[in-house]
Design a protein around this motif. Sequence first.
Motif, PDB file in Angstrom:
ATOM      1  N   LEU A   1       0.819  -1.209   0.000  1.00 27.56           N
ATOM      2  CA  LEU A   1       0.000   0.000   0.000  1.00 27.56           C
ATOM      3  C   LEU A   1       0.856   1.264   0.000  1.00 27.56           C
ATOM      4  O   LEU A   1       0.486   2.274  -0.592  1.00 27.56           O
ATOM      5  CB  LEU A   1      -0.953  -0.009   1.191  1.00 27.56           C
ATOM      6  CG  LEU A   1      -2.067  -1.058   1.094  1.00 27.56           C
ATOM      7  CD1 LEU A   1      -2.889  -1.086   2.365  1.00 27.56           C
ATOM      8  CD2 LEU A   1      -2.968  -0.789  -0.109  1.00 27.56           C
ATOM      9  N   MET A   2       2.009   1.202   0.635  1.00 21.37           N
ATOM     10  CA  MET A   2       2.894   2.368   0.645  1.00 21.37           C
ATOM     11  C   MET A   2       3.652   2.530  -0.680  1.00 21.37           C
ATOM     12  O   MET A   2       4.156   3.613  -0.973  1.00 21.37           O
ATOM     13  CB  MET A   2       3.888   2.249   1.799  1.00 21.37           C
ATOM     14  CG  MET A   2       3.236   2.373   3.172  1.00 21.37           C
ATOM     15  SD  MET A   2       4.414   2.226   4.528  1.00 21.37           S
ATOM     16  CE  MET A   2       5.356   3.735   4.326  1.00 21.37           C
ATOM     17  N   SER A   3       3.692   1.469  -1.483  1.00 21.27           N
ATOM     18  CA  SER A   3       4.459   1.507  -2.732  1.00 21.27           C
ATOM     19  C   SER A   3       3.796   2.329  -3.826  1.00 21.27           C
ATOM     20  O   SER A   3       4.451   2.742  -4.777  1.00 21.27           O
ATOM     21  CB  SER A   3       4.659   0.079  -3.251  1.00 21.27           C
ATOM     22  OG  SER A   3       3.437  -0.442  -3.777  1.00 21.27           O
ATOM     23  N   GLY A   4       2.485   2.529  -3.712  1.00 21.77           N
ATOM     24  CA  GLY A   4       1.762   3.259  -4.748  1.00 21.77           C
ATOM     25  C   GLY A   4       1.282   2.393  -5.894  1.00 21.77           C
ATOM     26  O   GLY A   4       0.630   2.889  -6.823  1.00 21.77           O
ATOM     27  N   LYS A   5       1.552   1.095  -5.850  1.00 19.19           N
ATOM     28  CA  LYS A   5       1.119   0.204  -6.923  1.00 19.19           C
ATOM     29  C   LYS A   5      -0.394  -0.016  -6.937  1.00 19.19           C
ATOM     30  O   LYS A   5      -0.961  -0.356  -7.967  1.00 19.19           O
ATOM     31  CB  LYS A   5       1.815  -1.156  -6.797  1.00 19.19           C
ATOM     32  CG  LYS A   5       3.290  -1.140  -7.150  1.00 19.19           C
ATOM     33  CD  LYS A   5       3.851  -2.560  -7.084  1.00 19.19           C
ATOM     34  CE  LYS A   5       5.313  -2.593  -7.479  1.00 19.19           C
ATOM     35  NZ  LYS A   5       5.862  -3.967  -7.405  1.00 19.19           N
ATOM     36  N   VAL A   6      -1.016   0.170  -5.766  1.00 16.18           N
ATOM     37  CA  VAL A   6      -2.468  -0.028  -5.652  1.00 16.18           C
ATOM     38  C   VAL A   6      -3.101   1.344  -5.462  1.00 16.18           C
ATOM     39  O   VAL A   6      -3.011   1.940  -4.385  1.00 16.18           O
ATOM     40  CB  VAL A   6      -2.812  -0.952  -4.467  1.00 16.18           C
ATOM     41  CG1 VAL A   6      -4.316  -1.144  -4.362  1.00 16.18           C
ATOM     42  CG2 VAL A   6      -2.112  -2.300  -4.625  1.00 16.18           C
ATOM     43  N   PRO A   7      -3.752   1.879  -6.498  1.00 19.36           N
ATOM     44  CA  PRO A   7      -4.271   3.246  -6.404  1.00 19.36           C
ATOM     45  C   PRO A   7      -5.505   3.397  -5.530  1.00 19.36           C
ATOM     46  O   PRO A   7      -5.780   4.484  -5.026  1.00 19.36           O
ATOM     47  CB  PRO A   7      -4.591   3.599  -7.856  1.00 19.36           C
ATOM     48  CG  PRO A   7      -4.800   2.290  -8.539  1.00 19.36           C
ATOM     49  CD  PRO A   7      -3.905   1.312  -7.849  1.00 19.36           C
ATOM     50  N   SER A   8      -6.284   2.330  -5.355  1.00 22.35           N
ATOM     51  CA  SER A   8      -7.464   2.392  -4.484  1.00 22.35           C
ATOM     52  C   SER A   8      -7.721   1.011  -3.922  1.00 22.35           C
ATOM     53  O   SER A   8      -7.185   0.013  -4.421  1.00 22.35           O
ATOM     54  CB  SER A   8      -8.695   2.891  -5.246  1.00 22.35           C
ATOM     55  OG  SER A   8      -9.291   1.838  -5.987  1.00 22.35           O
ATOM     56  N   LEU A   9      -8.552   0.952  -2.878  1.00 17.48           N
ATOM     57  CA  LEU A   9      -8.835  -0.325  -2.232  1.00 17.48           C
ATOM     58  C   LEU A   9     -10.161  -0.920  -2.676  1.00 17.48           C
ATOM     59  O   LEU A   9     -10.608  -1.929  -2.127  1.00 17.48           O
ATOM     60  CB  LEU A   9      -8.820  -0.147  -0.710  1.00 17.48           C
ATOM     61  CG  LEU A   9      -7.462   0.236  -0.128  1.00 17.48           C
ATOM     62  CD1 LEU A   9      -7.561   0.478   1.360  1.00 17.48           C
ATOM     63  CD2 LEU A   9      -6.433  -0.848  -0.427  1.00 17.48           C
ATOM     64  N   GLY A  10     -10.798  -0.326  -3.662  1.00 19.45           N
ATOM     65  CA  GLY A  10     -12.054  -0.839  -4.175  1.00 19.45           C
ATOM     66  C   GLY A  10     -11.859  -1.661  -5.432  1.00 19.45           C
ATOM     67  O   GLY A  10     -10.736  -1.963  -5.847  1.00 19.45           O
TER      68      GLY A  10
END
Length: 357
Positions: free
Chosen positions: A327-336
Amino acid sequence: MNKDKRNYRFGVIGGDGVGPEVVAEGLKVLEVVARQYGFSYELTHYPYCTDHYLKTGETMPESILTEYKTMDALFLGALGDPRVEPGFIERPIIMGMRFGLDLYVNLRPIKLYAEQFCPLKGKKPEDIDMVIVRENTEDLYTNLGGIFKKGTPDEVAIAEMVFTRKGCERAIRYAFELARKRNKKKKVTLIDKANAIRAMDLWTRTFEEVGEEYPDIEREHAYIDAACMWMIKNPEWFDVGVTSNLFGDIITDIGAMIQGGLGIAASGNIHPGKVSMFEPIHGSAPKYAGLNVANPMAAIAAMGMLLDYIGEKEASVKIDKALQNLLMSGKVPSLGADSGLSTSQIGDFVIEILARG
């Protein structure tokens, strides 16, 4: 529970909607950490879901609880399907496990992994790190009551709010023990509504009596309406909260949102020392079923909770750190489901981090 501490038996219920998809990612992560930390496991898959009901007329037989008790833990995906009445499939399966296995603690960690996912202005990961202990077998969920003269102008609906001294005390005691184990703020906050619902005075009195046994733990009290407000305004005040079944159901969804959303929220349904069940708290999201777009991180976090519960703490910590790093890496832009990433892709990201150590 299995006496062989390094060889485990897990029951798996994929369930409805996106449940089987997110469970599959949790099991992929389990396979990796089992290999890394040298434990083995056997999986038993159970078919209970809406599809199974529509094909067979069976929801979940009570007799299966005997088999569940031979497992070390249960892993559930999600339940709920628009083809049946709301709650029809959830009651015999989820409530069947909670009541039938006496899973009296619903444990909900609320932890912000990365600041950009928090909807609250100026709140950082160090501000949002709490756990809610929700009593899981009493209150309105006992379904005592009913409907009289249904569909008429004189219709009456009654639901009984049920609390016992035993039910309150064991949940409260678990909360104090957890605050001591966490060793952070060492504070337990009782959340009730005893000023308006006088039956909840049982919670207030039990909290004070049990709290006397934990002089090293600070005690606080908040009414449910104020607690909801403070969770938004000052989440850093909380360490461990303990509350009734209904209020816990509500406040833990608030907690999920301040930690970034349902896509990262996991829970345990626990009877300490006995078989317990772990699940993401999100629903089955039937409109996304089969599309490979649901975020599996909540299911992966639930697997981490399961491993912590059975004593594989190093593996659990590693999963938690992998989620945080991703999550801190920025690879996942949202959790939805709108992240632009597939369910399996997010699972693979977690596995890559685990493999790197």
